[in-house]
Design a protein around this motif. Sequence first.
Motif, short mmCIF file in Angstrom:
data_model
loop_
_atom_site.label_atom_id
_atom_site.label_comp_id
_atom_site.label_asym_id
_atom_site.label_seq_id
_atom_site.Cartn_x
_atom_site.Cartn_y
_atom_site.Cartn_z
N PHE A 282 0.84 -1.19 0.00
CA PHE A 282 0.00 0.00 0.00
C PHE A 282 0.88 1.25 0.00
N LYS A 283 0.64 2.17 0.95
CA LYS A 283 1.41 3.42 0.97
C LYS A 283 2.90 3.17 1.21
N PRO A 284 3.76 3.44 0.25
CA PRO A 284 5.18 3.12 0.44
C PRO A 284 5.84 3.93 1.54
N GLU A 285 5.31 5.13 1.86
CA GLU A 285 6.00 5.96 2.84
C GLU A 285 5.59 5.65 4.28
N SER A 286 4.69 4.67 4.45
CA SER A 286 4.21 4.40 5.81
C SER A 286 5.30 3.84 6.71
N MET A 287 5.40 4.42 7.92
CA MET A 287 6.35 3.90 8.90
C MET A 287 5.62 2.99 9.88
N LEU A 288 4.30 2.95 9.78
CA LEU A 288 3.51 2.21 10.76
C LEU A 288 3.31 0.76 10.35
N GLY A 289 3.68 0.45 9.12
CA GLY A 289 3.31 -0.85 8.58
C GLY A 289 4.42 -1.88 8.62
N ILE A 290 4.07 -3.07 8.15
CA ILE A 290 5.00 -4.21 8.16
C ILE A 290 5.22 -4.63 6.71
N PRO A 291 6.41 -4.38 6.17
CA PRO A 291 6.64 -4.69 4.76
C PRO A 291 6.47 -6.19 4.49
N GLY A 292 5.58 -6.50 3.58
CA GLY A 292 5.42 -7.90 3.18
C GLY A 292 4.35 -8.67 3.92
N ILE A 293 3.68 -8.04 4.90
CA ILE A 293 2.69 -8.80 5.67
C ILE A 293 1.52 -9.27 4.80
N MET A 294 1.19 -8.47 3.76
CA MET A 294 0.07 -8.86 2.89
C MET A 294 0.37 -10.17 2.15
N ASP A 295 1.63 -10.37 1.80
CA ASP A 295 1.97 -11.60 1.08
C ASP A 295 1.81 -12.82 1.98
N ILE A 296 2.24 -12.66 3.25
CA ILE A 296 2.07 -13.75 4.22
C ILE A 296 0.58 -13.99 4.45
N TYR A 297 -0.16 -12.89 4.54
CA TYR A 297 -1.61 -12.98 4.78
C TYR A 297 -2.30 -13.74 3.65
N ARG A 298 -1.98 -13.34 2.43
CA ARG A 298 -2.63 -13.99 1.28
C ARG A 298 -2.29 -15.47 1.21
N ALA A 299 -1.09 -15.82 1.72
CA ALA A 299 -0.70 -17.23 1.70
C ALA A 299 -1.28 -18.00 2.90
N GLY A 300 -2.06 -17.31 3.74
CA GLY A 300 -2.71 -17.98 4.87
C GLY A 300 -1.82 -18.14 6.09
#
Lengths: 470, 313
Positions: A282-300
């Motif tokens: 999502f927003k590349p400048e976010s400092m609050l997020g976790i890089p790559g969590i969506m990929d882990i999420y999509r993989a269950g």
Amino acid sequence: MDFFDEMLDNGAPRESYASYHAWYESQDKKLLKRKMTEAEAVFRRTGITFNVYGKRDADERLIPFDIIPRIIAAREWARLTLGIEQRVKAINAFLHDIYHNQEILKAGILPSALIENNDAFLPQMIGVTPPGKVYTHIVGVDLVRTGADDFFVLEDNARTPSGVSYMLENRETMLQIFPELFSRNKVQRVNNYPQTLRQSLEACAPKHCTDKPVIAVLTPGIHNSAYFEHAFLADQMGAELVEANDIRIRDKKVCMRTTQGYTPIDVLYRRVDDDYLDPLNFKPESMLGIPGIMDIYRAGGITIANAPGSGIADDKAIYSYMPDIVRFYTGEKALLRNVETWRCSDPDSLKYVLEHLGDLVVKEVHGSGGYGMLVGPASTKAEIDRFAKKLRKNPSNYIAQPTLALSTTPILNKGELAPRHVDLRPFVLVAPDKIITTPGGLTRVAMKKGLLVVNSSQGGGTKDTWVLED
Amino acid sequence: MLGKTAGSLFWMFRYMERCENTARLTEAGFYIALTRSKSAEDEWQSIIKAAGMESKFETLHDTYDGPSVINFLLREKDNPASVRSMIDLARSNARTARTALTREVWEAVNEAWLNICEALKKPVTPKGLPEILALIKRQTALVEGALQGTMLRNDIFDFARLGMFIERADNTARILDVKYHVLLPSVSLVGGSLDNVQWETILRSVSANRSYRWVNKGAISPKSIANFLTLDRSMPRSLMFCQCEIAHNLGHLNRAYGTQHESQTLSEALLNSLQSQTIDSVMAQGLHEFITNFLRQNQALGAQIESDYSFYA
């Protein structure tokens, strides 16, 4: 306008209030005033504050608390619960559909433009089915009342509803300062909410999780306005309270940095918005997020509550279709009513809205917190003209609703009862096989006479909400 | 436990301890200023020096007069080590570590913050000073009491105590060092009556003047005071006591986690070297050299704890 008073009917207490009212009448009013100060001291000592953005010196404030409870009869509540559960079920089915086959668009119930051009719709969620098919694990349904049997849904909060800590602390405080009231009145318990939340989240753990799932609450940090609530819930659930920089992805798992190395998290109750969740997705400048969590999420590999993309369901333009959405997925008529809503994107509606601005409430489709809205009857001619300009410039950004005759309940004002407008946010927990609505919820009350906006950012207060036992 | 939480606990208790020590230090300065007939600027300067804040103070003030020093130590916003700044930091760390604290400990910190900030809103006058210092000491004692009385004896407790004793050891050592540097500029004054008054002030600044008399039956000598503050095992602010507690809490942590970290090795070495000393051997190598060495080791130990338990990303 006439307003429904929840406590008094022509000066006499309504049935649910009878016992409380008799007690109130017997109280020394000076003593009650003192109890009010006492309650405030409890809140200050326990640090139950919220941060106001953009105010430097007063950055931690107390939400005003009123000591007169709002009381709902068991029978009234039972009816409401049915409606709430029906609606939440439909919202979950809607979310699954919209990220899969989109039957509702194919059936022509919802215009596809409403989804395609919507920022709250996340293409990254297409084809993703979260564990137990639960998208929105925690829902806040904002209700207003206009008469004895008239409840309306004002909006759905399927993203990250807040305020539940106030519901719990309000009750704690009432128990501390008026213990005798709870032996006279049989009030349904709310204090098992954190345990129920934990069980509900555990039931949505990923498939690979065979042990007791590890649960963590993700907060943007101590400067967030709801930080107190994040810490409170983590504490009460026995979960870890994490920020993004506590988390790393290791071996395709989302792990938190502990004093003994990295430990995987199974369920993440996130209190960070979609946009900030994953700077890679999502927003590349976010400092609050976790890089790559969506990929882990999509993989269950992890459960995220609420699921990313749930916000599409509480979009104010989608709201206007909610009765159709309920019918489409449940095959039943919606038990809870919607407030009549004009979508300004529609030229005829826009024309009507512009002609009746003085009588309407106009809201931004993505707005919240009582910001960026117009309350027609309470606005000056100049304010209305200014708003009309904004509206003409970007009509699809707005919806309009009639000004509702919101019910009132009394607050204690200078030692006297004084009616004030209220709304109600019940909290609903969704597990794969059941939906639990905590009896009561958060009652927000406008502390100023006549004011129809109850948001805490607009000076609104809260009060304890009682659902009586049968 | 999260590394961040451990770090917040450690620093929360360091800051609480430093608040308390700064209040004691201010009290010592105030006492000596009261018992002086002429200007007490030298003594006030020594207090600032003990707190390690000389250069900061001099960027803000020209002279070491009582009111400036008192307000600098207690409430100056531009002084990151004033009591007001530190109680803010302590509370903000407590907020971050909120889920690790009992309700009692959190409320004690929150109340300390509310009450101390309220008391320090207006400039502090000499008349109002004793009451404010008593308030600061009482509020910090309540936090420690709540910690002792309500917290599980697990890793959370260990990290809190580690922060408290690393900070306390540092503070006691610095106070002793000031005696060497400022209060004792000339060897000819050793043993004189002025010297004894100053040593008493040192004791007072760690709230140890009464207990010193119990232990030493009233006789005051620089050597026995130095012994009391460095090597005495029964004195809860001595270097020895602090290092014993640190070794104890680190040992407990390592047993609970089933690990052996570098910090434990450092702690054992530091404790061993203290135990092998007598006050005569300390004096022989020079008190200042001994303290400089101790401060360096204590600091290294603190840093090693931070890295062993992943306080930071």
